[in-house]
Design an enzyme around this catalytic site. Structure first.
Site, PDB file in Angstrom:
ATOM      1  CE  LYS A 191      29.438  83.629  57.473  1.00  0.00           C
ATOM      2  NZ  LYS A 191      29.347  82.233  58.020  1.00  0.00           N
ATOM      3  CD  GLU A 267      13.429  84.695  56.654  1.00  0.00           C
ATOM      4  OE1 GLU A 267      13.022  84.282  57.772  1.00  0.00           O
ATOM      5  OE2 GLU A 267      13.991  83.969  55.820  1.00  0.00           O
ATOM      6  CB  CYS A 301      12.534  80.569  58.897  1.00  0.00           C
ATOM      7  SG  CYS A 301      12.226  80.958  57.165  1.00  0.00           S
ATOM      8  CD  GLU A 398      13.144  79.314  64.263  1.00  0.00           C
ATOM      9  OE1 GLU A 398      12.652  79.383  63.131  1.00  0.00           O
ATOM     10  OE2 GLU A 398      14.067  80.047  64.658  1.00  0.00           O
TER      11      GLU A 398
END
Length: 500
Positions: A191, A267, A301, A398
């Site tokens: 996906k 992750e 990330c 973040e």
């Protein structure tokens, strides 16, 4: 900061979009509902194509195909050397189509065409080759039992895997997840992020050309709250592997727990410290620190978005960062002069700008940038804040954009404590010429990967993943293969053996 040419002025022939339908059981098919959604070019806010919008019913069909391919199909039962041969052919086809795939990601995600072409798509082929080489090296162990029993273990493929791919590295993460699962003998449903569906569909096409049997790789495009949710809660999916935000990772764990208790690999986000000690060469390390935060328009990330500089070189280092920012070229990702392109979509564009406003309100000093470009598209200047404190929103959360928070420190003990003062633990950079400092700091920081005097040091053989709210389990390396395998122990009596 310098602007590059407008997208209408860049001389690059955009490839025709070939694949827009779901890929299920070896065929491109419309969604059950017939619905489609738009994928948008962040350079100019125009529609690239309309993509089939998969939902629960399409996920059911894809999982059914993957289950049949696993339970009764040839892929898990092929001799490992045959899986290796087919995966190597898949890698070869990826390299043959590198320019077209790179153009898809550059259009879909606003990524630099040159980077995707020379690094990210070739990395997909490299990872396929790495795990192709591992396919015939999957084996268990012989056990030394304490009684008259012979024991050994087998490593068996876990079954049907659901891979959920992020939008910031759509090709690279496709390779990280699909390649080891293929080598293990698994079948899968992929996906891709709704923002960047194009390259995953192209890889599915190449997989079929390489000889991967029908049903082994299925791609369902659509939205996270529908297709992604259906995949993570599906009772016939044996494992979920996800790269994305920490918030969505929590939802996936809940869905896995309340369905069939499938294992989940995550992750997730990061707020990585980039630590610079005062014994380094400022002219060499400052460009690395800037790139560590701003590369891929900050949509990374592991971005080193918390920059800690020791006080002895702080002023000189900040001045060098300001100089770099002034010459940094922002603009069309197909322009070879561009250093970073647009944010992936309007939502992320607005999110980054809101964080910049938070930084201003909280009292941080804006050194460079801070604005959207006055042109069509989702472009934001590289932004550096100084006089940032650890409790500010821009230092804790973040952002996933071209925003760097700069902070000063004095001692090794202080910076270790501050670097660890985060809910995340994905990566860190340590810049020093002292081996003792490098060893102390790298062993003290609670993060999954520490880069000493380098950054973004990724490799197929190097496991990658996080601590704390940055997730668990690993991509890459042999650890990235083992998470798609089950350990089975087998024991049988032995009689009249001369030894145990």
């Amino acid at each position: 900061m310098v602007q590059s040419k407008d997208s209408s002025e860049v001389n690059f022939k955009i490839p025709k979009i070939k694949f827009t339908k779901l890929f299920i059981n070896g065929e491109f098919v419309d969604s059950v509902s017939g619905n489609t959604f738009e994928t948008i070019d962040p350079r100019n806010e125009e529609v690239i194509a309309r993509i089939a919008e998969g939902n629960k019913y399409d996920v059911d069909l894809a999982v059914k195909a993957a289950r049949e391919a696993f339970d009764n199909g040839p892929w898990p039962r092929l001799p490992p050397k045959e899986r290796r041969r087919i995966m190597l052919k898949f890698a070869h086809l990826v390299l043959e189509h590198v320019e077209e795939i790179a153009a898809l990601d550059a259009m879909d995600a606003g990524k630099l065409f040159s980077d995707v072409k020379t690094s990210e798509v070739p990395n997909v082929a490299e990872v396929l080759c790495y795990y192709a080489g591992a396919a015939d090296k999957i084996h268990g162990t012989t056990l030394k039992m304490s009684s008259e029993i012979q024991g050994y273990t087998l490593l068996e493929p876990i079954g049907v895997v659901g891979h959920i791919i992020p939008w910031n590295f759509p090709s690279q993460v496709f390779g990280y997840k699909v390649a080891p699962a293929l080598a293990a003998g698994c079948t899968m449903v992929v996906k891709p992020a709704e923002q960047t569906p194009l390259s995953a569909l192209y890889y599915a096409y190449l997989a079929k050309q390489a000889g991967i049997p029908d049903g082994v790789i299925n791609v369902v495009t659509g939205f996270g709250h529908t297709a992604g949710a259906a995949l993570s809660s599906h009772m016939d999916v044996d494992k979920i592997s996800f790269t994305g935000s920490t918030e969505v990772g929590r939802l996936l764990m809940q869905a896995a727990a309340t369905s069939n208790l499938k294992p989940v690999s995550l992750e997730l986000g990061g707020k990585s410290p980039f630590i610079v000690f005062d014994d380094v060469d400022v002219d060499k390390v400052a460009p690395l620190a800037f790139t560590g935060a701003i590369y891929n328009k900050g949509e990374v990330c592991v971005a080193g978005s918390r920059l800690f500089i020791q006080e002895g070189i702080y002023d000189k280092f900040v001045k060098k960062l300001e100089e770099i920012a002034k010459t940094w070229v922002v603009g069309d990702p197909f322009d070879p002069n561009t250093r970073h392109g647009p944010q992936v979509d309007k939502k992320q564009f607005a999110r980054v700008l809101s964080y910049i406003e938070h930084g201003k309100r909280e009292g941080a000093t804006l050194l460079t940038g801070g604005n959207a470009l006055d042109r069509k598209g989702y472009f934001i200047e590289p932004t550096i804040f100084i006089n940032v404190t650890d409790d500010m929103k821009i230092a804790k959360e973040e952002i996933f954009g071209p925003v760097l928070s700069v902070m000063k420190f004095q001692t090794v003990e202080e910076v270790i404590k501050r670097a660890n003062c985060t809910k995340y633990g994905l990566a860190a950079g340590v810049m020093t010429n002292s081996l003792n400092i490098a060893n102390t700091v790298s062993r003290s920081i609670r993060a999954g990967v520490i880069w000493i005097n380098c950054y973004f040091g990724l490799d197929p053989d190097c496991p990658f993943g996080g601590y704390k709210s940055s997730g668990f389990e690993r991509d890459l390396g042999m650890e990235g293969l083992h998470k798609y395998l089950q350990v089975k122990s087998i024991a049988t009596p032995i009689y009249n053996s001369p030894w145990l």
